[in-house]
Design a protein around this motif. Structure first.
Motif, PDB file in Angstrom:
ATOM      1  N   HIS A   1      47.188  28.204  37.694  1.00 41.36           N
ATOM      2  CA  HIS A   1      46.700  29.816  37.739  1.00 41.36           C
ATOM      3  C   HIS A   1      47.707  30.582  37.092  1.00 41.36           C
ATOM      4  N   PHE A   2      47.201  31.671  36.320  1.00 41.36           N
ATOM      5  CA  PHE A   2      48.143  32.749  35.807  1.00 41.36           C
ATOM      6  C   PHE A   2      47.634  33.773  36.211  1.00 41.36           C
ATOM      7  N   ASN A   3      48.767  34.705  36.237  1.00 41.85           N
ATOM      8  CA  ASN A   3      48.480  35.949  36.436  1.00 41.85           C
ATOM      9  C   ASN A   3      49.735  36.968  35.377  1.00 41.85           C
TER      10      ASN A   3
ATOM     11  N   ALA B   1      53.067  36.055  31.857  1.00 39.84           N
ATOM     12  CA  ALA B   1      52.691  36.188  30.255  1.00 39.84           C
ATOM     13  C   ALA B   1      53.944  35.330  29.558  1.00 39.84           C
ATOM     14  N   GLY B   2      53.455  34.799  28.481  1.00 30.26           N
ATOM     15  CA  GLY B   2      54.604  34.252  27.437  1.00 30.26           C
ATOM     16  C   GLY B   2      54.175  33.200  26.680  1.00 30.26           C
ATOM     17  N   ASP B   3      54.781  32.260  26.066  1.00 24.62           N
ATOM     18  CA  ASP B   3      54.044  30.920  25.412  1.00 24.62           C
ATOM     19  C   ASP B   3      54.121  29.650  26.334  1.00 24.62           C
TER      20      ASP B   3
ATOM     21  N   GLY C   1      44.979  41.311  30.091  1.00 26.16           N
ATOM     22  CA  GLY C   1      44.619  42.469  30.863  1.00 26.16           C
ATOM     23  C   GLY C   1      43.881  41.902  32.364  1.00 26.16           C
ATOM     24  N   ARG C   2      43.566  40.718  32.299  1.00 29.00           N
ATOM     25  CA  ARG C   2      42.850  40.192  33.552  1.00 29.00           C
ATOM     26  C   ARG C   2      43.939  40.000  34.683  1.00 29.00           C
ATOM     27  N   ASP C   3      43.322  40.110  35.808  1.00 25.92           N
ATOM     28  CA  ASP C   3      44.337  40.120  37.053  1.00 25.92           C
ATOM     29  C   ASP C   3      44.920  38.646  37.212  1.00 25.92           C
TER      30      ASP C   3
END
Length: 88
Positions: free
Chosen positions: A68-70, A74-76, A18-20
């Motif tokens: 950096h992730f957004n 999402a995923g493994d 749920g984080r940006d």
């Protein structure tokens, strides 16, 4: 990472949902490997996504790599660190 020291390890990723966006750091502390070139490979769902090569400067060496992730990422995720012989 603060003051070149790692923070608290992540053991549960549910708080990140749920984080940006957020940055994730992989910290390494190795000895006796001056001059080696390490490759940090970030894998998404088992497939290489990004690779970074870093030369070890001294026999007592610490470093980190970050990504950096957004929500679109999402995923493994896994990070693999290897040397010139593909071992570490």
């Amino acid at each position: 990472i603060r003051g070149r020291e790692p923070g608290t390890p992540i053991t549960d990723t549910s708080a990140l949902r749920g984080r940006d966006g957020f940055n994730l750091h992989l910290f390494i502390d190795i000895h006796g490997r001056a001059g080696d070139v390490l490759t940090w490979t970030w894998k998404h769902n088992g497939k290489p996504s990004t690779s970074v090569r870093i030369r070890v400067g001294t026999n007592t060496w610490r470093g980190h790599a970050s990504k950096h992730f957004n929500p679109k990422l999402a995923g493994d995720w896994q990070v693999e660190v290897t040397d010139q012989r593909n071992i570490l």
